[in-house]
Design a protein around this motif. Sequence first.
Motif, mmCIF file in Angstrom:
data_model
loop_
_atom_site.group_PDB
_atom_site.id
_atom_site.type_symbol
_atom_site.label_atom_id
_atom_site.label_comp_id
_atom_site.label_asym_id
_atom_site.label_seq_id
_atom_site.Cartn_x
_atom_site.Cartn_y
_atom_site.Cartn_z
ATOM 1 N N TYR A 145 0.827 -1.211 0.000
ATOM 2 C CA TYR A 145 0.000 0.000 0.000
ATOM 3 C C TYR A 145 0.857 1.254 0.000
ATOM 4 N N GLY A 146 1.834 1.270 0.913
ATOM 5 C CA GLY A 146 2.668 2.465 1.069
ATOM 6 C C GLY A 146 3.439 2.798 -0.186
ATOM 7 N N TYR A 147 3.974 1.770 -0.841
ATOM 8 C CA TYR A 147 4.748 2.016 -2.064
ATOM 9 C C TYR A 147 3.865 2.642 -3.136
ATOM 10 N N TRP A 148 2.697 2.081 -3.372
ATOM 11 C CA TRP A 148 1.851 2.611 -4.441
ATOM 12 C C TRP A 148 1.346 4.009 -4.120
ATOM 13 N N ARG A 149 1.109 4.306 -2.838
ATOM 14 C CA ARG A 149 0.735 5.678 -2.469
ATOM 15 C C ARG A 149 1.869 6.644 -2.803
ATOM 16 N N SER A 150 3.105 6.209 -2.530
ATOM 17 C CA SER A 150 4.257 7.075 -2.819
ATOM 18 C C SER A 150 4.427 7.309 -4.315
ATOM 19 N N GLN A 151 3.847 6.431 -5.127
ATOM 20 C CA GLN A 151 3.911 6.584 -6.584
ATOM 21 C C GLN A 151 2.731 7.372 -7.130
ATOM 22 N N GLY A 152 1.901 7.876 -6.235
ATOM 23 C CA GLY A 152 0.751 8.686 -6.654
ATOM 24 C C GLY A 152 -0.421 7.874 -7.156
ATOM 25 N N THR A 153 -0.507 6.625 -6.751
ATOM 26 C CA THR A 153 -1.630 5.792 -7.168
ATOM 27 C C THR A 153 -2.101 4.957 -5.989
ATOM 28 N N TYR A 154 -3.195 4.226 -6.184
ATOM 29 C CA TYR A 154 -3.783 3.459 -5.087
ATOM 30 C C TYR A 154 -4.216 2.085 -5.587
ATOM 31 N N VAL A 155 -4.295 1.149 -4.661
ATOM 32 C CA VAL A 155 -4.803 -0.173 -4.993
ATOM 33 C C VAL A 155 -6.315 -0.071 -5.168
ATOM 34 N N LYS A 156 -6.828 -0.653 -6.237
ATOM 35 C CA LYS A 156 -8.260 -0.615 -6.495
ATOM 36 C C LYS A 156 -9.015 -1.302 -5.353
ATOM 37 N N ARG A 157 -10.187 -0.764 -5.043
ATOM 38 C CA ARG A 157 -10.965 -1.316 -3.940
ATOM 39 C C ARG A 157 -11.274 -2.794 -4.161
ATOM 40 N N VAL A 158 -11.613 -3.140 -5.390
ATOM 41 C CA VAL A 158 -11.984 -4.522 -5.683
ATOM 42 C C VAL A 158 -10.789 -5.469 -5.561
ATOM 43 N N GLU A 159 -9.565 -4.938 -5.604
ATOM 44 C CA GLU A 159 -8.362 -5.767 -5.539
ATOM 45 C C GLU A 159 -7.785 -5.881 -4.131
ATOM 46 N N ARG A 160 -8.315 -5.119 -3.211
ATOM 47 C CA ARG A 160 -7.712 -5.081 -1.879
ATOM 48 C C ARG A 160 -7.797 -6.413 -1.141
ATOM 49 N N GLN A 161 -8.760 -7.225 -1.515
ATOM 50 C CA GLN A 161 -8.901 -8.523 -0.866
ATOM 51 C C GLN A 161 -8.183 -9.623 -1.625
ATOM 52 N N SER A 162 -7.376 -9.229 -2.623
ATOM 53 C CA SER A 162 -6.631 -10.217 -3.411
ATOM 54 C C SER A 162 -5.145 -9.883 -3.430
ATOM 55 N N PRO A 163 -4.535 -9.767 -2.259
ATOM 56 C CA PRO A 163 -3.105 -9.437 -2.231
ATOM 57 C C PRO A 163 -2.248 -10.606 -2.680
ATOM 58 N N ILE A 164 -1.031 -10.302 -3.052
ATOM 59 C CA ILE A 164 -0.032 -11.330 -3.329
ATOM 60 C C ILE A 164 0.788 -11.471 -2.051
ATOM 61 N N LEU A 165 0.750 -12.626 -1.461
ATOM 62 C CA LEU A 165 1.424 -12.839 -0.185
ATOM 63 C C LEU A 165 2.840 -13.364 -0.390
ATOM 64 N N ILE A 166 3.786 -12.762 0.291
ATOM 65 C CA ILE A 166 5.151 -13.273 0.333
ATOM 66 C C ILE A 166 5.573 -13.370 1.795
ATOM 67 N N LEU A 167 6.708 -13.982 2.051
ATOM 68 C CA LEU A 167 7.202 -14.133 3.417
ATOM 69 C C LEU A 167 8.443 -13.290 3.638
ATOM 70 N N GLU A 168 8.450 -12.562 4.735
ATOM 71 C CA GLU A 168 9.607 -11.755 5.114
ATOM 72 C C GLU A 168 10.112 -12.207 6.473
#
Length: 324
Positions: free
Chosen positions: A86-109
Motif C-alpha cells: 500500500y505504502g509504495y503505491w501511495r508514494s507513486q501517486g496511485t492506489y490499490v483498487k478497492r476490488v483488488e484489496r482482498q486479493s493481495p499477493i502474499l510473500i514471506l519476510e
Amino acid sequence: MDNSFDSLLNVSAVPQDDKVQAFIAESKNNRNRCYELSEQVTAQVATDGQMLQKYLDVQSTFDRYTANNALLILAQRPDAQKLGDYGYWRSQGTYVKRVERQSPILILEPGKNYEREDGSMGTFYNAKKLYDISQTTLTDKHIEEVKHDERSVIRALVSNPPANIVAAEPDQMPDEKGAYFEPEENCIYVRKGMDAQEIFQSLVPELVFAGYAEGNPHYDRNEDAFHAYCVSYMLSKKYGMDISQFDFTHAPEFFENMEPQEVRGELSKARDAANAISRRMARVLEQDKNLNYRQQGKTEAEQKEPEAKTGEQKAQEHDRGEVR
C-alpha cells in the motif's frame, strides 16, 4: 435525559483487544497460506518442466526476491510486472483498487529470531501483502523495458569475472564449444568470431561454473550443469536474448526424489548465481547510462551555444543601430 455525546462516539468502535486478536489471526492464516502454497507450487515446479520455466520467468523479473517468494508469486499472479505494498503505491501517486484489496499477493519476510529447543537459532517469518501494478488505479500499466545495446551488454558481462577470459581460435576450442571454463587454469576460453547472442549464451554458463569453482576444491562441472542452464535462461530473458532454444522437458529428472525444501535449495543456488553475474553487469550498465546522460547533456549544450552567440550578436548590432 443524558445530553452527553459520548455514547454516540462508540457506536462503531471495536475493542482494542479484539483488533489485536483479529490481526494476529489474519497474520497466522496468511503465513500458513504461504507455507501451503509454497509446498504445492514447489511440487509442480519439480515435476513439470513448463512450470519450472514459468518459475524462471518470474525469478528473472523479480530477481531481488528469494526463490521461495518467486514461487509464491508464481502461485498467485504469474503475470505480475511490478509489485509494491500500500505504502509504495501511495508514494507513486496511485492506489490499490478497492476490488483488488482482498486479493493481495502474499510473500514471506523474515522477522524476529528465536531459539529452538535444541539450542539452535531459527527465524520467524511474517506474511506481507503486495499488489501488482495491474491492481492499481494507474491508467498506464505498461512497464517500459530497459534496453541496452549488445556491445554494452557483452562489455558488462565480461567485467570483473571470477576467471580470466581469453579469446581463442575456433580450432582450439573443445567440441566446437562457444566458451569453456578450464578450472586448472582458472580461465574461460571464448571462441572468436561469434555474435553478441552467441557470446552471451556461451559465456554465461561458463561464468557460473567459474563462480562455483572459486575457492571450492570439490568443484564438479556435472553437478552444476543444471544450475548453469537455468542461469543462462534467466539472464537471457532478462537481457533480451533469444530463449527459443531452451528446453526444460527433462528438468524433473534433476529433482527426482528431492523433498520440497531441497528443491527450493537448488532453485536458490541458481538464483544466487544469476544475481552474482547480474550485479556485476548492473554496475557497468549503470556507468554507461550515466556517461550517455552526460554526453547527451553536453551535446545539447553545444547545440544551444551557437544560438546564444547569435542572440548576443544581435543585441550588439541593435545597440549599434545596425538592426533595421
